[in-house]
Design a protein around this motif. Structure first.
Motif, PDB file in Angstrom:
ATOM      1  N   GLU A  57       0.832  -1.204   0.000  1.00  0.00           N
ATOM      2  CA  GLU A  57       0.000   0.000   0.000  1.00  0.00           C
ATOM      3  C   GLU A  57       0.872   1.262   0.000  1.00  0.00           C
ATOM      4  N   GLU A  58       1.952   1.257   0.792  1.00  0.00           N
ATOM      5  CA  GLU A  58       2.860   2.408   0.835  1.00  0.00           C
ATOM      6  C   GLU A  58       3.573   2.598  -0.497  1.00  0.00           C
ATOM      7  N   ALA A  59       3.947   1.480  -1.122  1.00  0.00           N
ATOM      8  CA  ALA A  59       4.610   1.562  -2.422  1.00  0.00           C
ATOM      9  C   ALA A  59       3.662   2.130  -3.477  1.00  0.00           C
ATOM     10  N   LYS A  90       4.998   7.669   0.423  1.00  0.00           N
ATOM     11  CA  LYS A  90       4.965   8.055   1.829  1.00  0.00           C
ATOM     12  C   LYS A  90       6.179   8.918   2.163  1.00  0.00           C
ATOM     13  N   ASP A  91       6.074   9.629   3.266  1.00  0.00           N
ATOM     14  CA  ASP A  91       7.201  10.368   3.833  1.00  0.00           C
ATOM     15  C   ASP A  91       7.710   9.573   5.022  1.00  0.00           C
ATOM     16  N   ALA A  92       8.992   9.268   5.006  1.00  0.00           N
ATOM     17  CA  ALA A  92       9.566   8.428   6.056  1.00  0.00           C
ATOM     18  C   ALA A  92      10.758   9.128   6.703  1.00  0.00           C
ATOM     19  N   LYS A 135      11.427  10.965   1.058  1.00  0.00           N
ATOM     20  CA  LYS A 135      10.133  10.909   0.360  1.00  0.00           C
ATOM     21  C   LYS A 135      10.141   9.693  -0.558  1.00  0.00           C
ATOM     22  N   ILE A 136       9.246   8.739  -0.282  1.00  0.00           N
ATOM     23  CA  ILE A 136       9.109   7.550  -1.111  1.00  0.00           C
ATOM     24  C   ILE A 136       8.085   7.856  -2.202  1.00  0.00           C
ATOM     25  N   LEU A 167      23.953   8.744  -0.385  1.00  0.00           N
ATOM     26  CA  LEU A 167      23.227   7.685   0.306  1.00  0.00           C
ATOM     27  C   LEU A 167      22.235   7.067  -0.666  1.00  0.00           C
ATOM     28  N   TYR A 168      22.264   5.747  -0.778  1.00  0.00           N
ATOM     29  CA  TYR A 168      21.325   5.039  -1.645  1.00  0.00           C
ATOM     30  C   TYR A 168      20.369   4.219  -0.778  1.00  0.00           C
ATOM     31  N   ILE A 169      19.077   4.530  -0.887  1.00  0.00           N
ATOM     32  CA  ILE A 169      18.044   3.831  -0.122  1.00  0.00           C
ATOM     33  C   ILE A 169      17.429   2.777  -1.032  1.00  0.00           C
TER      34      ILE A 169
END
Length: 380
Positions: free
Chosen positions: A134-136, A140-142, A223-224, A252-254
């Motif tokens: 659902e988040e994908a 979302k903001d994480a 921010k996703i 940084l790679y998330i």
């Protein structure tokens, strides 16, 4: 013997540009370098090489060139020049071509006050983040906790113990590089003594062990984007490890890890789900509710639906990061066999089965076809 005109030595006009002067010098220096001459010719080549080198050093410097244009050789007295003058000889092919190769490869020369410490970019960091389906889909903001490097307060970032200071490296004279002669070329390398910093810390700061920085933790807002998929990466510029000697920090790679969903399976922008129905509903048909990411949806089941039947709901999938429209939802029907029957239910099913047998192939076309094939196989 009177000195020749510097412009004449290089074979360029007095209004020649810096690029024309550099090009002429490069050509002549290659031609007259002593390493390319042997025997009686070597001495003459050495003299011409020195002459060319001196001419280039005068004309490549804006102030010296202006003085030479106004006063001639008297305006550029060799005794007033620094340790980079023509009297030093030719001290290595790489030194003679340092300015040229430095411009070509974007490097800085060490030594002579013209170079600098070796600057290195910081390393990249990786962070794995789990998100739900659902988040994908919606984004979302994480907030995440990542390492950060702050300046050490006790030493002020110098790396030296309070009350002391770092010393200039004696090997590279603070340039951070040394030149290694390899045959025809002189190769510039990082100083092995100070490792490119140009400084030696004899008494390091006990708080940071001479690094000048302390590792801490900080909170980063991330921010996703909507539609992100498993294994995709988000780049956060400048939030990696710090650079060396003033170099830029890494990134940084998330990396996204998609959690397994109880109902849906994702395939690109499409979703798949298994929908169980009773055998009576499969036989009689009718309307059933199926789940979607945005709520329930209704589909019509035709009479005689079999296990494996697939229904497609357009636009009920996920709109990918680079997609212009959402994918689809595929519902796969699974017909369930009833279990734990009562005696009454058993009786009804037996009567139902007997009626099916009397009806023949029209009620179970697939089953009768399979029975016929089996008889043919065994000759029954």
């Amino acid at each position: 013997m009177a000195k020749r005109d510097f412009y004449e030595v290089l074979g360029v006009a007095k209004n020649a540009s810096e690029e024309e002067i550099k090009k002429a010098y490069r050509k002549l220096a290659m031609k007259f370098h002593p390493d390319r001459h042997q025997g009686d010719d070597a001495k003459d080549a050495e003299a011409k090489f020195k002459e060319v080198k001196e001419a280039y050093e005068m004309l490549s410097d804006a102030q010296k060139r202006a003085a030479y244009d106004q006063y001639g050789h008297a305006g550029v007295d060799p005794n007033m020049r620094g340790p980079g003058g023509g009297a030093e000889g030719f001290g290595g092919f790489g030194e003679a071509f340092g300015d040229i190769f430095g411009d070509i490869f974007g490097q800085q020369r060490g030594g002579g006050g013209r170079g600098g410490r070796q600057v290195f970019r910081g390393g990249d960091l990786s962070y794995a983040m789990e998100v739900t389906l659902e988040e994908a889909a919606t984004g979302k903001d994480a907030q995440i906790r990542i390492p950060s490097w702050d300046e050490c307060d006790p030493c002020g970032g110098s790396g030296a113990k309070k009350g002391t200071s770092a010393k200039t490296c004696g090997t590279c004279q603070g340039s951070g590089t040394v030149q290694m002669r390899q045959g025809f070329f002189s190769v510039q390398q990082t100083c092995p003594h100070c490792r490119g910093s140009g400084k030696i810390i004899a008494d390091p700061c006990p708080s940071c062990s001479g690094q000048g920085k302390l590792k801490k933790q900080k909170t980063l807002e991330v921010k996703i984007p909507a539609g992100i998929d498993d294994s995709m990466r988000i780049r956060s510029t400048g939030n990696g490890e710090p650079g060396t000697n003033g170099g830029p920090p890494g990134d940084l790679y998330i990396e996204i890890r998609l959690k397994k969903h109880e109902i849906f399976e994702r395939d690109g922008d499409d979703l798949h789900c298994s929908v169980p129905i009773g055998f009576s509903k499969a036989a009689l048909g009718g309307e059933i509710d199926v789940p979607t990411l945005s709520g329930k949806a209704a589909i019509d089941i035709p009479e005689g639906t079999q296990t494996g039947k697939q229904f497609r709901l357009r636009g009920k999938g996920i709109k990918g990061v680079r997609a212009s429209y959402p994918g689809d939802l595929y519902c796969h029907i699974t017909v369930e066999t009833p279990v734990k029957l009562t005696e009454h239910q058993r009786k009804l099913l037996k009567e139902f089965d007997e009626s099916l047998q009397k009806g023949g192939a029209k009620h179970m076309p697939t089953g009768n076809s399979w029975t016929d094939k089996l008889k043919g196989l065994f000759g029954a």
